[in-house]
Motif scaffolding. Structure first.
Motif, mmCIF file in Angstrom:
data_model
loop_
_atom_site.group_PDB
_atom_site.id
_atom_site.type_symbol
_atom_site.label_atom_id
_atom_site.label_comp_id
_atom_site.label_asym_id
_atom_site.label_seq_id
_atom_site.Cartn_x
_atom_site.Cartn_y
_atom_site.Cartn_z
ATOM 1 N N ILE A 6 0.641 -1.357 0.032
ATOM 2 C CA ILE A 6 0.061 -0.211 -0.065
ATOM 3 C C ILE A 6 0.994 1.276 -0.012
ATOM 4 O O ILE A 6 1.948 1.521 0.892
ATOM 5 C CB ILE A 6 -0.895 -0.088 1.213
ATOM 6 N N MET A 8 1.338 5.252 0.502
ATOM 7 C CA MET A 8 0.721 5.986 1.404
ATOM 8 C C MET A 8 1.516 7.571 1.018
ATOM 9 O O MET A 8 2.675 7.752 0.678
ATOM 10 C CB MET A 8 1.039 5.914 2.726
ATOM 11 N N LEU A 19 0.694 9.927 8.345
ATOM 12 C CA LEU A 19 1.060 8.474 7.861
ATOM 13 C C LEU A 19 1.342 7.696 8.754
ATOM 14 O O LEU A 19 1.051 6.466 8.717
ATOM 15 C CB LEU A 19 2.248 8.934 6.798
ATOM 16 N N ALA A 22 -1.974 6.433 9.967
ATOM 17 C CA ALA A 22 -2.580 5.752 9.315
ATOM 18 C C ALA A 22 -1.992 4.015 9.023
ATOM 19 O O ALA A 22 -2.595 3.373 9.098
ATOM 20 C CB ALA A 22 -2.606 6.194 7.681
ATOM 21 N N LEU A 26 -3.703 0.560 9.912
ATOM 22 C CA LEU A 26 -3.750 -0.667 9.204
ATOM 23 C C LEU A 26 -3.115 -1.692 9.772
ATOM 24 O O LEU A 26 -3.547 -2.708 9.733
ATOM 25 C CB LEU A 26 -2.785 -0.484 7.801
ATOM 26 N N CYS A 37 5.945 -1.154 7.933
ATOM 27 C CA CYS A 37 5.780 0.296 7.175
ATOM 28 C C CYS A 37 7.338 0.454 6.907
ATOM 29 O O CYS A 37 8.331 0.433 7.663
ATOM 30 C CB CYS A 37 5.542 1.340 8.014
ATOM 31 N N LEU A 74 -9.150 0.907 2.321
ATOM 32 C CA LEU A 74 -8.404 1.853 2.149
ATOM 33 C C LEU A 74 -9.192 3.287 2.010
ATOM 34 O O LEU A 74 -8.569 4.219 2.622
ATOM 35 C CB LEU A 74 -7.342 1.818 0.938
ATOM 36 N N GLU A 78 -8.974 6.616 4.472
ATOM 37 C CA GLU A 78 -8.790 7.907 3.936
ATOM 38 C C GLU A 78 -9.995 8.763 4.464
ATOM 39 O O GLU A 78 -9.647 9.919 4.974
ATOM 40 C CB GLU A 78 -8.897 7.789 2.704
ATOM 41 N N ASP A 95 -3.659 9.976 1.157
ATOM 42 C CA ASP A 95 -3.836 8.977 -0.200
ATOM 43 C C ASP A 95 -3.406 7.639 0.236
ATOM 44 O O ASP A 95 -2.171 7.544 0.490
ATOM 45 C CB ASP A 95 -3.110 9.511 -1.374
ATOM 46 N N LEU A 96 -3.909 6.821 -0.117
ATOM 47 C CA LEU A 96 -3.717 5.292 0.319
ATOM 48 C C LEU A 96 -3.993 4.531 -0.966
ATOM 49 O O LEU A 96 -5.075 4.538 -1.486
ATOM 50 C CB LEU A 96 -4.570 4.596 1.311
ATOM 51 N N ASP A 97 -2.846 4.115 -1.602
ATOM 52 C CA ASP A 97 -2.999 3.402 -3.044
ATOM 53 C C ASP A 97 -2.657 1.897 -2.787
ATOM 54 O O ASP A 97 -1.686 1.561 -2.360
ATOM 55 C CB ASP A 97 -2.183 3.838 -4.197
#
Length: 163
Positions: A6, A8, A19, A22, A26, A37, A74, A78, A95-97
Motif C-alpha cells: 500500500i 501512502m 502517515l 494511518a 492498518l 511500514c 483503504l 482515508e 492518499d492510500l493506494d
C-alpha cells in the motif's frame, strides 16, 4: 494469504503524523497481518508545483481480503482521516493506494493493480524496495533493478528519507 503493498502519501496538515497514524490503523485492522511500514520520505509534488512537499511511505501486509475489499478498506481509512483532494495530482490529507496484490493483475473500473505509474515513481519504488528488495513485479521486472535506476535518475535528489 497474498502479500499486499500500500502506497501512502500526504502533504496537508501534519503529513508525517498522518502517515504514522494511518500505518498504525492498518496495523490494527484484524484482516491485515504481518504489517510493516517503510521509512518515510519527503518528495517534491508530482503534480502542480504550487503545493507543499509530500511525505510518502509504503506498507506491506498479508491479507485474505479480496482486492476490492482492500480498496474499500483503504478508502474508509482515508475518510476517517478527513481525506481532502482539491485537484488532480494536487494536495491531499491522505492518499492510500493499493500498489500490488500478490502477483495479480487487476483491471476493473474501480481498481488497477499493479498501480499505474508504480515503476516510474521514486517515492514508491524506494520505500517498496526497503520492504521487499527481492520482489518481482507481475510483469517480471525486479524491484532491485528499478531501485538502482531510480537512485541514478536526475529526480533522485528530490527524494529525502526523513525517518
Amino acid at each position: 494469504m497474498p502479500a499486499i503493498y500500500i502506497g501512502m502519501g500526504a502533504n496537508l496538515g501534519d503529513p508525517l503524523l498522518t502517515l504514522q497514524q494511518a500505518a498504525a490503523a492498518l496495523g490494527q485492522h484484524p484482516e491485515l497481518h504481518q504489517v510493516r511500514c517503510s521509512s518515510f520520505y519527503s518528495s517534491s509534488p508530482m503534480g502542480p508545483a504550487d503545493q507543499p512537499d509530500y511525505v510518502n511511505a509504503v506498507v506491506a501486509a498479508e491479507s485474505s481480503l479480496p482486492p476490492h475489499d482492500v480498496l474499500d478498506l483503504l478508502q474508509q481509512i482515508e475518510q476517517q482521516f478527513g481525506r481532502v483532494r482539491l485537484r488532480h495530482w494536487g494536495e491531499r490529507t491522505l492518499d492510500l493506494d493499493l500498489l500490488l496484490y500478490g502477483n495479480d493483475i487487476i483491471r476493473t473500473e474501480r481498481l488497477t493493480v499493479p498501480h499505474p505509474g508504480l515503476t516510474e515513481r521514486d517515492f514508491v519504488i524506494l520505500p517498496l524496495a526497503e520492504l521487499a528488495p527481492d520482489l518481482k513485479l507481475p510483469d517480471g521486472q525486479t524491484l532491485d533493478t528499478l531501485a538502482a535506476a531510480v537512485k541514478t535518475a536526475p529526480s533522485a535528489h528530490d527524494l529525502q528519507k526523513i525517518t
